[in-house]
Write a protein that holds these residues in place. Structure first.
Motif, PDB file in Angstrom:
ATOM      1  N   VAL A  23      93.589  20.499   4.082  1.00 22.62           N
ATOM      2  CA  VAL A  23      93.087  19.059   4.096  1.00 22.62           C
ATOM      3  C   VAL A  23      91.789  18.914   4.482  1.00 22.62           C
ATOM      4  CG1 VAL A  23      95.344  17.952   4.032  1.00 22.62           C
ATOM      5  CG2 VAL A  23      94.202  18.308   6.173  1.00 22.62           C
ATOM      6  N   ASP A  24      90.919  20.128   5.166  1.00 14.49           N
ATOM      7  CA  ASP A  24      89.407  19.994   5.235  1.00 14.49           C
ATOM      8  C   ASP A  24      89.214  18.931   6.348  1.00 14.49           C
ATOM      9  OD1 ASP A  24      89.043  22.030   3.457  1.00 14.49           O
ATOM     10  OD2 ASP A  24      88.490  20.572   1.822  1.00 14.49           O
ATOM     11  N   CYS A  25      89.929  19.189   7.377  1.00 13.00           N
ATOM     12  CA  CYS A  25      89.872  18.321   8.419  1.00 13.00           C
ATOM     13  C   CYS A  25      89.096  18.567   9.837  1.00 13.00           C
ATOM     14  CB  CYS A  25      91.150  17.502   8.924  1.00 13.00           C
ATOM     15  SG  CYS A  25      92.243  18.916   9.982  1.00 13.00           S
ATOM     16  N   PHE A  26      88.397  19.672   9.326  1.00 15.13           N
ATOM     17  CA  PHE A  26      87.595  20.276  10.623  1.00 15.13           C
ATOM     18  C   PHE A  26      86.030  19.753  10.511  1.00 15.13           C
ATOM     19  CE2 PHE A  26      91.072  23.354  11.185  1.00 15.13           C
ATOM     20  CZ  PHE A  26      90.989  23.698  12.475  1.00 15.13           C
ATOM     21  N   TYR A  27      85.225  19.388  11.658  1.00 12.17           N
ATOM     22  CA  TYR A  27      83.911  18.985  11.735  1.00 12.17           C
ATOM     23  C   TYR A  27      83.225  19.818  12.469  1.00 12.17           C
ATOM     24  CZ  TYR A  27      85.626  15.240   8.876  1.00 12.17           C
ATOM     25  OH  TYR A  27      86.167  14.450   7.992  1.00 12.17           O
ATOM     26  N   GLU A  28      81.983  20.064  12.033  1.00 11.43           N
ATOM     27  CA  GLU A  28      81.193  21.290  12.865  1.00 11.43           C
ATOM     28  C   GLU A  28      79.913  20.677  13.550  1.00 11.43           C
ATOM     29  OE1 GLU A  28      79.015  25.378  11.750  1.00 11.43           O
ATOM     30  OE2 GLU A  28      79.135  23.744  10.165  1.00 11.43           O
ATOM     31  N   GLY A  29      79.977  20.978  14.884  1.00 13.04           N
ATOM     32  CA  GLY A  29      78.761  20.700  15.836  1.00 13.04           C
ATOM     33  C   GLY A  29      77.972  21.858  15.905  1.00 13.04           C
ATOM     34  N   PRO A  30      76.928  21.942  16.672  1.00 14.04           N
ATOM     35  CA  PRO A  30      76.103  23.188  16.955  1.00 14.04           C
ATOM     36  C   PRO A  30      76.942  24.200  17.585  1.00 14.04           C
ATOM     37  CG  PRO A  30      75.020  20.984  17.901  1.00 14.04           C
ATOM     38  CD  PRO A  30      76.474  20.680  17.472  1.00 14.04           C
ATOM     39  N   ASN A  31      77.700  24.050  18.601  1.00 11.77           N
ATOM     40  CA  ASN A  31      78.534  25.227  19.201  1.00 11.77           C
ATOM     41  C   ASN A  31      79.940  24.937  19.480  1.00 11.77           C
ATOM     42  OD1 ASN A  31      78.389  23.419  21.381  1.00 11.77           O
ATOM     43  ND2 ASN A  31      77.540  25.102  22.843  1.00 11.77           N
ATOM     44  N   PHE A  32      80.551  24.106  18.565  1.00 13.06           N
ATOM     45  CA  PHE A  32      82.068  23.676  18.704  1.00 13.06           C
ATOM     46  C   PHE A  32      82.549  23.035  17.535  1.00 13.06           C
ATOM     47  CE2 PHE A  32      84.932  20.181  20.723  1.00 13.06           C
ATOM     48  CZ  PHE A  32      85.602  21.209  21.265  1.00 13.06           C
ATOM     49  N   LEU A  33      83.631  23.223  17.030  1.00  5.56           N
ATOM     50  CA  LEU A  33      84.487  22.646  16.021  1.00  5.56           C
ATOM     51  C   LEU A  33      85.498  21.593  16.406  1.00  5.56           C
ATOM     52  CD1 LEU A  33      85.651  25.617  13.897  1.00  5.56           C
ATOM     53  CD2 LEU A  33      83.742  24.139  13.543  1.00  5.56           C
ATOM     54  N   LEU A 105      78.544  22.345  26.083  1.00  5.64           N
ATOM     55  CA  LEU A 105      79.029  21.547  24.674  1.00  5.64           C
ATOM     56  C   LEU A 105      77.721  20.826  24.263  1.00  5.64           C
ATOM     57  CD1 LEU A 105      80.749  20.572  22.401  1.00  5.64           C
ATOM     58  CD2 LEU A 105      81.518  18.802  24.038  1.00  5.64           C
ATOM     59  N   GLU A 106      77.491  21.212  22.988  1.00  9.42           N
ATOM     60  CA  GLU A 106      76.061  20.619  22.412  1.00  9.42           C
ATOM     61  C   GLU A 106      76.419  19.578  21.418  1.00  9.42           C
ATOM     62  OE1 GLU A 106      73.306  23.352  20.835  1.00  9.42           O
ATOM     63  OE2 GLU A 106      73.908  24.883  22.487  1.00  9.42           O
ATOM     64  N   ARG A 107      75.860  18.408  21.512  1.00  8.38           N
ATOM     65  CA  ARG A 107      76.434  17.279  20.604  1.00  8.38           C
ATOM     66  C   ARG A 107      75.375  17.272  19.507  1.00  8.38           C
ATOM     67  NH1 ARG A 107      80.191  13.138  22.890  1.00  8.38           N
ATOM     68  NH2 ARG A 107      80.795  14.124  24.720  1.00  8.38           N
TER      69      ARG A 107
END
Length: 107
Positions: A23-33, A105-107
């Motif tokens: 269902v493509d429910c992943f979202y990507e930040g600079p160094n974290f999902l 964690l980078e936001r």
């Protein structure tokens, strides 16, 4: 209920989990999902795919990681969706299993 990406993903960001998500429910930040809790269908396909063992069902999140439930929900609203596997971060192997990564964690 949904699956949650936990602290050990920080500075690793393996995307093996993204590749199997129906269902493509992943979202990507600079160094974290993160996983969007309203989109996750609890299929459990992502959990065994994570090389860093950084994904658990919301009911199984340890007490010291509970903040990641809200963090996944918050960041999934602002980060872009990721639907294809990418290379992990260059330092992924070095950071896998390192405790206390929240401050990185980078936001």
């Amino acid at each position: 209920m949904a699956y949650v990406v936990l602290e050990n993903c920080i500075r690793c960001k393996y995307t093996d989990c993204v590749e199997v998500c129906p269902v493509d429910c992943f979202y990507e930040g600079p160094n974290f999902l993160v996983i969007h809790p309203d989109e996750c269908i609890d299929c459990a396909l992502c959990e065994p795919e994570c090389p860093a063992e950084a994904i658990l069902h919301e009911d199984e999140v340890p007490a010291d990681q509970q903040e990641f439930i809200a963090l996944n929900a918050e960041l999934a609203e602002v980060w872009p969706n990721i639907t294809e596997r990418k290379k992990p971060l260059e330092e992924a192997e070095e950071w896998d299993g390192v405790p206390g990564k929240r401050e990185h964690l980078e936001r």
